[in-house]
Design a protein around this motif. Structure first.
Motif, short mmCIF file in Angstrom:
data_model
loop_
_atom_site.label_atom_id
_atom_site.label_comp_id
_atom_site.label_asym_id
_atom_site.label_seq_id
_atom_site.Cartn_x
_atom_site.Cartn_y
_atom_site.Cartn_z
N ASN A 272 -9.31 47.57 58.83
CA ASN A 272 -9.39 46.38 59.70
C ASN A 272 -10.76 45.73 59.62
O ASN A 272 -10.87 44.50 59.59
N ASP B 296 -18.52 46.42 62.62
CA ASP B 296 -18.54 45.50 61.48
C ASP B 296 -19.14 44.18 61.93
O ASP B 296 -19.10 43.86 63.11
N GLY C 98 1.76 48.82 59.60
CA GLY C 98 0.35 48.99 59.78
C GLY C 98 -0.01 48.82 61.23
O GLY C 98 -0.64 47.85 61.63
N PHE D 31 -4.51 49.83 64.28
CA PHE D 31 -5.46 49.98 65.36
C PHE D 31 -5.06 51.08 66.35
O PHE D 31 -5.88 51.86 66.82
P1 ADP Z 1 -2.79 45.04 61.30
O1 ADP Z 1 -4.14 45.35 60.76
O2 ADP Z 1 -1.68 45.67 60.56
O3 ADP Z 1 -2.56 43.59 61.57
P2 ADP Z 1 -3.79 46.40 63.60
O4 ADP Z 1 -3.11 46.94 64.82
O5 ADP Z 1 -4.60 47.36 62.83
O6 ADP Z 1 -2.67 45.75 62.72
O7 ADP Z 1 -4.71 45.22 64.04
C1 ADP Z 1 -4.18 44.14 64.74
C2 ADP Z 1 -5.03 42.91 64.57
O8 ADP Z 1 -6.25 43.03 65.28
C3 ADP Z 1 -5.48 42.64 63.16
O9 ADP Z 1 -4.50 41.96 62.43
C4 ADP Z 1 -6.72 41.80 63.38
O10 ADP Z 1 -6.35 40.45 63.57
C5 ADP Z 1 -7.28 42.34 64.64
N1 ADP Z 1 -8.37 43.28 64.37
C6 ADP Z 1 -8.30 44.62 64.33
N2 ADP Z 1 -9.52 45.14 64.04
C7 ADP Z 1 -10.36 44.10 63.89
C8 ADP Z 1 -11.75 43.96 63.56
N3 ADP Z 1 -12.51 45.02 63.33
N4 ADP Z 1 -12.26 42.71 63.50
C9 ADP Z 1 -11.49 41.62 63.72
N5 ADP Z 1 -10.18 41.68 64.02
C10 ADP Z 1 -9.62 42.90 64.10
#
Ligand code: ADP
Length: 621
Positions: free
Chosen positions: A34, A76, A118, A121
């Motif tokens: 992510n 990040d 995916g 998170f």
């Molecule tokens: P996916 O990555 O499959 O979309 P996630 O649950 O991992 O699903 O994340 C959901 C959304 O949260 C991501 O699509 C992104 O838009 C946002 N996100 C997650 N981590 C970050 C990050 N470190 N910085 C910016 N946006 C993030």
């Protein structure tokens, strides 16, 4: 105020907390991935937005383990999230998946489905009691803190962050007898996890590592980059282990199974590019729906330009996933100008050839794999021929498989034609709902004694063969076509004569059927069965059935012929009735025979009650 997660999100969250992933350590890979995406998005925006100046070397991901607080923090300096995005992204599960998820929430296969979307998170909750996300969007000056202890919801409040990016702090779970969470605070463990799962990430993943300096007897800290940062597609194939490709694929393309094939290619020339392509081992749940988007990730010198560049893949290979990296594509290229881009067209052509060769190789060398592939994606290949009006025939025809009457196994057209018997000049096929049903078609019996038959069980198959017209100049013939001819000259003559003699009888039979058929005739096509329906011209019975299901296809009808086995006792019976001028019974028999022929073909009857009564009348005699 505490907010609740959306219903589906909550279910997934529950699963994560109760950790059905046996492989907890992948949480790190998910969060790093992510973070890397967030950095990609930032650098992508800076390409299109001239006011934003980011030096690539400043972009990084940082791990901060804190043993005292028992927290692991992942930082990040990517695009960050606004308050609304925090809510939208972390309060709701990946949008695409939620519908299907609702339907499939019930059992074990969820595990695999999770992988497909995916839910990255949320995996943080496999190792944490509490997760805190502080984020500041590049488009905003304020930062917000999202906090959740899991199932009971989350809160969002204002926070502080110097610049754009995201900081995720995991409050690790207490150790238990079985599980040790402290290991995620150990530098060596974190380093090995990064090496294992995230080595290719093309931003540095850094961590402060401290160790004792033996000479000076003091602890020194140094900043260490944990990943090699060489994108996996820049490495030589021989330097990458299969597992690395597989892990990369699973992580990057949200699959839960490793790919069937990996295609790696490094082309230098007028157009230079590197490509890493994958043939999935199964179709994604939405593959045959409108929501599926084909495309390859397009990079220029390691920088992501476009996530799903559809121009790189022809529709018939839309299942391929992967990455193309080319120095010949300008970093500043916009999405609009990407279309009709000459370099892209050249790369796409060359990839198409590579994919075809790989599939052919799999077909020749790993038949079992290929058949697995074909079961999922064969439809797309066939559609590729059909929808291009045969233009893609040369590319695709040798990749097709059909069931054979011989052993009910798949056969290619090449294999079929190579083993045709002497005197055979056609590729014979029969259509039906299932192999068993085709086996029972009356015409099949006799043809099969002489020739191998392709059994077409998909309603699209015959349209595909019709589009192809022939295979290396051998034409196709439906065994239910009126023109099927297995007789010797002599037999032909005698049949012709028998039909000639019974001409008048046939026209009164046709009349009895109110002209629902084009004609009635005797045949030698049948062995033991009394009657069959055949069709004349372009539209077969099977096509009529398929067309009926399509918009505007309703009125299209096959021209049918009712054929009666000349050597079956029923033929004599009919002749006798006609000779005795017993018109009424002849009409009854005709109707029953026609009804039988329709039923055998899987067609419905317009007058089932009448037929049932007729049969009973005869039984009662
Ligand atoms: P996916 O990555 O499959 O979309 P996630 O649950 O991992 O699903 O994340 C959901 C959304 O949260 C991501 O699509 C992104 O838009 C946002 N996100 C997650 N981590 C970050 C990050 N470190 N910085 C910016 N946006 C993030």
């Amino acid at each position: 105020m505490k907010k609740q997660f959306k219903a589906e999100s909550k279910k997934i969250l529950d699963m994560m907390i109760h950790s059905i992933y046996t492989n907890r350590e992948i949480f790190l890979r998910e969060l790093i991935s992510n973070a890397s995406d967030a950095l990609d998005k930032l650098s992508y925006e800076s390409l299109t937005n001239k006011n934003m100046k980011i030096k690539k070397k400043e972009l990084e991901i940082r791990l901060i383990p804190d043993k005292e607080a028992r927290t692991l923090t992942i930082v990040d300096n990517g695009i960050g999230m606004t308050k609304e995005e925090l809510e939208e992204n972390l309060g709701t599960i990946a949008k695409s998946g939620s519908e299907l998820f609702k339907e499939n929430m019930s059992d074990d296969k969820n595990m695999s489905i999770i992988g497909q979307f995916g839910v990255g998170f949320y995996s943080a909750f496999m190792v944490s009691d509490k997760v805190e996300v502080t984020s500041r969007s590049i488009h905003n000056d304020e930062a917000y803190i999202w906090t959740s202890t899991g199932a009971d919801g989350y809160t969002i409040k204002e926070g502080e962050r110097e610049s754009s990016g995201t900081t995720i702090t995991l409050y690790l779970k207490e150790n238990t007898e079985e599980d040790n969470y402290d290991e995620f605070l150990e530098s060596f463990k974190l380093e090995s996890l990064i090496k294992k799962y995230s080595d290719y990430i093309h931003y540095p993943i850094r961590m402060l590592e401290s160790h004792m300096d033996e000479d000076k007897k003091e602890e020194i800290s140094e900043d260490k980059t944990l990943n090699s940062m060489v994108p996996i597609w820049h490495k030589k194939k021989k330097d990458v282990k299969d597992e690395e490709y597989n892990d990369f694929y699973i992580d990057k393309f949200y699959d839960y199974e490793k790919p069937l094939r990996v295609i790696q290619s490094d082309v230098e020339g007028r157009t230079s590019y590197k490509a890493l392509l994958f043939i999935p081992s199964h179709a994604p749940f939405d593959y045959y729906s409108k929501t599926y988007e084909k495309g390859l990730q397009l990079y220029s010198r390691g920088v992501l330009i476009m996530d799903k560049c559809s121009d790189l893949l022809p529709d018939h290979f839309s299942f391929v996933k992967g990455i193309v990296d080319s120095e010949d594509i300008s970093l500043n290229i916009s999405r609009e100008t990407l279309q009709d881009n000459h370099t892209l067209t050249v790369i796409a052509k060359s990839l198409e050839t590579k994919i075809r060769k790989e599939l052919e190789m799999m077909l020749n060398e790993e038949r079992e794999d290929y058949e697995k592939f074909y079961n999922d994606f064969g439809m797309q290949l066939k559609y590729g021929i059909y929808s291009s009006y045969g233009m893609n025939k040369e590319t695709l025809q040798d990749l097709l498989l059909f069931y054979s009457s011989r052993d009910k196994k798949y056969v290619t057209l090449k294999e079929y034609t190579e083993r045709m018997v002497e005197g055979q000049d056609k590729i014979y096929y029969a259509c039906g709902e299932s192999l068993d049903k085709i086996d029972l078609l009356p015409q099949v019996e006799r043809v099969r004694e002489k020739y191998e038959i392709l059994y077409l069980v998909n309603s699209m198959d015959e349209f595909v063969l019709k589009t192809m017209m022939n295979y290396n100049s051998t034409s196709f013939l439906n065994i239910s076509d009126e023109s099927l001819d297995l007789d010797s000259e002599e037999e032909k003559d005698s049949l012709k004569k028998a039909n000639e003699d019974a001409k008048d009888m046939f026209s009164s039979m046709k009349e009895a059927l109110s002209n629902q058929v084009e004609g009635v005739q005797f045949t030698h096509k049948l062995k033991n069965h009394p009657v069959c329906l055949t069709s004349k011209g372009e539209v077969s019975l099977e096509m009529e059935k398929a067309l009926k299901e399509m918009p505007n296809g309703e009125g299209i009808k096959a021209q049918t012929i009712m054929e009666i086995n000349e050597s079956h006792p029923i033929a004599e019976k009919l002749k006798a009735l006609y000779k005795d001028k017993n018109g009424e019974e002849l009409a009854q028999y005709t109707k029953i025979l026609y009804a039988q022929a329709r039923l055998i073909e899987g067609l419905s009857l317009d007058n089932p009650t009448e037929i049932s009564n007729l049969v009973c009348d005869i039984l009662a005699k």
